[in-house]
Design a protein around this motif. Structure first.
Motif, mmCIF file in Angstrom:
data_model
loop_
_atom_site.group_PDB
_atom_site.id
_atom_site.type_symbol
_atom_site.label_atom_id
_atom_site.label_comp_id
_atom_site.label_asym_id
_atom_site.label_seq_id
_atom_site.Cartn_x
_atom_site.Cartn_y
_atom_site.Cartn_z
ATOM 1 N N LEU A 52 -40.718 47.531 -27.360
ATOM 2 C CA LEU A 52 -41.017 46.201 -26.824
ATOM 3 C C LEU A 52 -42.273 46.249 -25.956
ATOM 4 C CD1 LEU A 52 -37.330 45.294 -25.935
ATOM 5 C CD2 LEU A 52 -38.651 44.362 -27.842
ATOM 6 N N ASP A 53 -42.414 47.349 -25.218
ATOM 7 C CA ASP A 53 -43.591 47.497 -24.347
ATOM 8 C C ASP A 53 -44.904 47.389 -25.130
ATOM 9 O OD1 ASP A 53 -41.811 47.933 -22.290
ATOM 10 O OD2 ASP A 53 -42.145 50.098 -22.164
ATOM 11 N N LEU A 58 -48.502 40.187 -24.848
ATOM 12 C CA LEU A 58 -48.021 38.823 -25.127
ATOM 13 C C LEU A 58 -47.685 38.062 -23.844
ATOM 14 C CD1 LEU A 58 -45.495 39.283 -28.092
ATOM 15 C CD2 LEU A 58 -47.578 37.908 -28.157
ATOM 16 N N LEU A 59 -47.269 38.782 -22.809
ATOM 17 C CA LEU A 59 -46.799 38.121 -21.592
ATOM 18 C C LEU A 59 -47.902 37.323 -20.901
ATOM 19 C CD1 LEU A 59 -44.487 40.903 -20.092
ATOM 20 C CD2 LEU A 59 -43.803 38.857 -21.355
ATOM 21 N N SER A 60 -49.148 37.670 -21.166
ATOM 22 C CA SER A 60 -50.218 36.886 -20.547
ATOM 23 C C SER A 60 -51.034 36.116 -21.582
ATOM 24 C CB SER A 60 -51.107 37.779 -19.695
ATOM 25 O OG SER A 60 -51.452 38.939 -20.410
ATOM 26 N N LEU A 61 -50.441 35.887 -22.728
ATOM 27 C CA LEU A 61 -51.080 35.073 -23.771
ATOM 28 C C LEU A 61 -50.263 33.796 -23.961
ATOM 29 C CD1 LEU A 61 -51.938 37.800 -26.447
ATOM 30 C CD2 LEU A 61 -53.536 36.617 -24.931
ATOM 31 N N PRO A 62 -50.822 32.753 -24.563
ATOM 32 C CA PRO A 62 -52.201 32.661 -25.047
ATOM 33 C C PRO A 62 -53.175 32.368 -23.910
ATOM 34 C CG PRO A 62 -51.061 30.600 -25.465
ATOM 35 C CD PRO A 62 -50.055 31.526 -24.867
ATOM 36 N N TYR A 266 -41.267 40.990 -30.211
ATOM 37 C CA TYR A 266 -40.064 40.946 -29.375
ATOM 38 C C TYR A 266 -38.873 40.481 -30.223
ATOM 39 C CZ TYR A 266 -43.053 41.103 -25.171
ATOM 40 O OH TYR A 266 -43.938 41.457 -24.184
ATOM 41 N N GLY A 268 -36.224 39.051 -29.315
ATOM 42 C CA GLY A 268 -35.709 37.744 -28.912
ATOM 43 C C GLY A 268 -36.761 36.662 -28.883
ATOM 44 N N ALA A 269 -38.018 37.013 -28.955
ATOM 45 C CA ALA A 269 -39.064 36.011 -28.733
ATOM 46 C C ALA A 269 -40.209 36.185 -29.719
ATOM 47 C CB ALA A 269 -39.570 36.099 -27.291
ATOM 48 N N LEU A 298 -46.715 27.264 -29.477
ATOM 49 C CA LEU A 298 -47.402 28.040 -28.441
ATOM 50 C C LEU A 298 -47.100 29.522 -28.631
ATOM 51 C CD1 LEU A 298 -49.057 27.279 -25.797
ATOM 52 C CD2 LEU A 298 -46.968 27.839 -24.580
ATOM 53 N N ASN A 299 -45.858 29.842 -28.937
ATOM 54 C CA ASN A 299 -45.506 31.237 -29.183
ATOM 55 C C ASN A 299 -46.164 31.746 -30.465
ATOM 56 O OD1 ASN A 299 -44.138 33.558 -28.250
ATOM 57 N ND2 ASN A 299 -42.532 33.263 -29.793
ATOM 58 N N ARG A 302 -49.668 32.488 -29.455
ATOM 59 C CA ARG A 302 -49.583 33.743 -28.692
ATOM 60 C C ARG A 302 -49.611 34.938 -29.646
ATOM 61 N NH1 ARG A 302 -45.009 32.209 -25.804
ATOM 62 N NH2 ARG A 302 -46.216 31.505 -24.016
ATOM 63 N N LEU B 59 -48.426 29.706 -18.896
ATOM 64 C CA LEU B 59 -49.187 30.527 -19.847
ATOM 65 C C LEU B 59 -49.325 31.976 -19.390
ATOM 66 C CD1 LEU B 59 -51.993 27.995 -20.883
ATOM 67 C CD2 LEU B 59 -49.928 28.604 -22.156
ATOM 68 N N SER B 60 -49.182 32.204 -18.094
ATOM 69 C CA SER B 60 -49.268 33.606 -17.647
ATOM 70 C C SER B 60 -47.939 34.104 -17.083
ATOM 71 C CB SER B 60 -50.404 33.771 -16.641
ATOM 72 O OG SER B 60 -50.330 32.759 -15.664
ATOM 73 N N THR B 73 -35.159 40.303 -21.468
ATOM 74 C CA THR B 73 -35.200 39.062 -22.266
ATOM 75 C C THR B 73 -36.026 39.225 -23.540
ATOM 76 O OG1 THR B 73 -37.130 38.219 -21.057
ATOM 77 C CG2 THR B 73 -34.948 37.630 -20.203
ATOM 78 N N ARG B 74 -36.742 40.365 -23.661
ATOM 79 C CA ARG B 74 -37.531 40.570 -24.881
ATOM 80 C C ARG B 74 -36.654 40.952 -26.066
ATOM 81 N NH1 ARG B 74 -41.262 45.282 -22.667
ATOM 82 N NH2 ARG B 74 -39.134 46.024 -22.310
ATOM 83 N N ASN B 75 -35.470 41.441 -25.779
ATOM 84 C CA ASN B 75 -34.642 41.977 -26.854
ATOM 85 C C ASN B 75 -33.629 40.944 -27.367
ATOM 86 O OD1 ASN B 75 -33.870 43.982 -28.689
ATOM 87 N ND2 ASN B 75 -34.072 45.583 -27.124
ATOM 88 N N TYR B 76 -32.847 41.345 -28.342
ATOM 89 C CA TYR B 76 -31.838 40.481 -28.957
ATOM 90 C C TYR B 76 -30.724 40.092 -27.986
ATOM 91 C CZ TYR B 76 -33.407 41.529 -33.764
ATOM 92 O OH TYR B 76 -34.098 41.647 -34.933
ATOM 93 N N ASP B 296 -34.779 32.144 -27.481
ATOM 94 C CA ASP B 296 -35.938 32.798 -26.891
ATOM 95 C C ASP B 296 -35.707 32.894 -25.381
ATOM 96 O OD1 ASP B 296 -38.367 33.518 -25.794
ATOM 97 O OD2 ASP B 296 -39.550 32.323 -27.194
ATOM 98 N N LYS B 297 -35.059 33.983 -24.978
ATOM 99 C CA LYS B 297 -34.717 34.173 -23.559
ATOM 100 C C LYS B 297 -35.962 34.373 -22.697
ATOM 101 C CE LYS B 297 -32.189 37.823 -24.242
ATOM 102 N NZ LYS B 297 -32.457 37.938 -25.696
#
Lengths: 430, 430
Positions: A52-53, A58-62, A266, A268-269, A298-299, A302, B59-60, B73-76, B296-297
């Protein structure tokens, strides 16, 4: 390692006395494991944190919410998803952008939607809604993905199994079922690195499925290409081009393809995709529009910015492989070391995907899973790779090595192997 | 402004000659508008860019992907959504966290899911799946939300209308229908700042709906509280607590509540919510789990970090009001100036929500919409606030002033008013 593990002779050929000795040794080994108080989990195909890392940019996009076509992705609309992302995944899936819908975070939800649409309204080639058929049956190659079976059962659709080998489902068995019974409405296929066997549907099998005559005019191949890009080795499988094959055979609306970035970015996302004939895409978005305004664009944007291009996706997948390949290697080497030559187990050696499918001695899978639980190792419920949870031989166990840390994967596999040896010996001693 | 606009006498009372003169003046005014070549749109309740900008800190975010409870929250996983966000919106919706599910980006999709579940399996209080009933009907207060009607019709559910006033649907009409006909299975309600009338369901009406006896044991109130926090004035309406009312009346499973941040943060990338009895929540997630792994958590956590608290949501809504109130004021003042006193139109003056509901002279709504189109102003299709698109009086027009720039809103409303005057005069002259 117990002294017994060095004996590679098949258990079945050993004397009563040798077996009793083997059983005693395994019992002792098992008791030691129980005493160790492990808490390990090989149940689900979840990406590890380290995977996932890889996507945390992605966390600071878009960086902007407006896509290439000037669409403000923050607002409503765009049922079929943003064009940039559809183009990117069309290239990856070897189809045209107008054959792709980019959706929400789950391809399973898209599968549910497709089945609901078929159920309530029928497909582009249906004579009537499936709910108005006297009975509806689906072909389920086994072992397969438990969530497919759960979903199918939710509709009351009867599941009929066919065997699989390393080339995918047995095409003769499929053609025989689909060719004569009009209530057989479709088949689930995980074409590339199948869950759980890792098998890859060959061009030949895909051609057979695409071109076979079916008693139902609206037979569907639900082509869940969840692991299309999830290679473990340099030998990168290329999925058969099912849409072109079906189209060439005069059945353009037969396949509906699914994919997602759940195991790319991700779990989940991510973003999920549906592919099909242009008519299938119109049919799907037409029904979707009755109860949806648009996906999370938006995702999607991203993801476009994160990957940059289709090659960006391919490169990204190589980084996943670097993380998970050692875990697969670890499982395989423990299985070989602990179970090789004993004649009580066989397993797949996948070149991609998320699973290793382990067949233990017939009639012992449930016992192995119970024993493993007793030693603190959670395994997927017995029979879960089969419709209705019924493994007719009670032998299949799905191992999912991606989520735990490498050291844990090895430990957990040792527990599984010990339990498989113990259960086999119990059975043979009787 | 034409000289006629100063005459405030009702058109119906004027002489033939006066009417002919009025008509000629309106025709000239209309021709001028057509010549101006406008391109304006009052069709959909979309937030304006300036509103979306209010949430651009999203967005950030999130700054970390792990929620308060340690969930990555990135995972299932996590079908019911993350707890922090459920708690926040439970507070806002005056219910308990275990009565709330936080989902994907669309409450409409959740409504579809609920109806699919009722259709295929029945509710917690159903005798059988709705698909097995001889017929299923739904009460639709009118004017109402077109997407509710489209969705209902997609199931083949027959829609029966009841009138609404500023207090919501006529409770006598609803009780009469629901009390005697077991095929009447539910009602759509937009309780707060209804689409399109802006009406607010009073405590008394809510109590009647919650407590009335219904012939169907599994009658559902689909309580779409899309505008719960979308106040335009200081006079902030508090939605009736339908879950408590229904529970107190012995019908705890009757209401299913929906809400979302689509018009709080991003219309395309918000979070939707479902609320109901604990049993309803279990029922919903139970069915959801047959074809979904989790929402999407990460986007949910993004929202938690953005809002900070329930008060953060309330504060945020005041900033929306500052942007859109002038647009509503502009529409209302143009309507008053152009149509006041003529006896050919009436309209709502909402204290919240996204719409103004304009009733033009009976039999002229379709004509007004056609004329407006000719002058470059897009309005929602005639009849769209009614089931099957049939406005029995052909008089209702939904105005959605949020999306265009303020100057455009005024211009577009002037066009609509001119078209309403022209169409009324055409009809009266005959």
């Amino acid at each position: 390692m117990t002294s017994q593990s060095l004996e590679r002779a098949p258990l079945a050929g050993r004397s009563r006395e040798e077996l009793a000795q083997f059983l005693a040794g395994e019992k002792a080994a098992y008791d030691e494991l129980v005493a160790a108080g492990l808490v390990l989990d090989l149940t689900r195909g979840k990406p590890a944190s380290a995977q996932l890392d890889l996507s945390d940019r992605l966390l600071s996009l878009p960086t902007t919410a407006v896509d290439r076509d000037g669409v403000d992705t923050r607002n409503y609309g765009g049922l079929e998803g943003i064009k940039e992302l559809r183009e990117m995944f069309a290239e990856l899936l070897w189809i045209e952008p107008e054959q792709v819908v980019a959706g929400g975070n789950s391809s399973l939800v898209m599968m549910r939607e497709v089945l609901v649409d078929l159920w309530l309204h029928g497909g582009v080639d249906s004579e009537r809604p499936w709910s108005q058929e006297e009975s509806v049956k689906f072909i389920c190659p086994v072992p397969g993905y438990d969530r497919h079976f759960t979903l199918t059962d939710w509709f009351g659709i009867e599941m009929v199994t066919v065997p699989t080998d390393e080339n995918g489902p047995d095409p003769d068995a499929v053609a025989e079922l689909a060719g004569h019974d009009p209530s057989i409405k479709g088949i689930w296929i995980v074409p590339t690195y199948a869950n759980p066997s890792g098998s890859i549907v060959t061009q030949e099998v895909a051609e057979r499925l695409a071109s076979m005559s079916t008693a139902a005019p609206d037979f569907k191949i639900l082509w869940d290409n969840a692991y299309a890009f999830h290679h473990l080795t340099e030998e990168e499988a290329k999925s058969a081009d099912i849409l072109s094959l079906a189209s060439a055979a005069g059945h353009p609306h037969r396949p509906v393809m699914f994919a997602s970035t759940s195991k790319i970015t991700y779990a989940g996302a991510g973003v999920a995709f549906l592919g099909g004939s242009v008519e299938t895409v119109k049919w799907y978005t037409g029904h979707l529009g009755k109860g949806a305004i648009g996906p999370d664009k938006l995702n999607q944007l991203r993801h476009v910015q994160f990957f940059g291009s289709a090659d960006g996706v391919r490169d990204h997948m190589r980084r996943h492989a670097e993380i998970i390949r050692p875990k697969f290697d670890s499982v395989l080497s423990v299985l070989e070391e602990q179970l090789g030559g004993l004649g009580i187990a066989s397993w797949t050696e996948p070149t991609g995907g998320y699973f290793i499918s382990l067949d233990v001695q017939d009639g012992t899978a449930a016992r192995v899973i119970e024993l493993a639980k007793g030693a603190g190792v959670a395994l997927t419920q017995a029979g879960s790779s089969f419709p209705y949870g019924r493994d007719p031989h009670d032998r299949n166990i799905r191992l999912a090595p991606t989520f735990p840390e490498p050291a844990e994967v090895e430990k957990a596999t040792r527990v599984v192997a010990t339990c498989a040896r113990l259960a086999a010996a119990e059975q043979l001693v009787g």
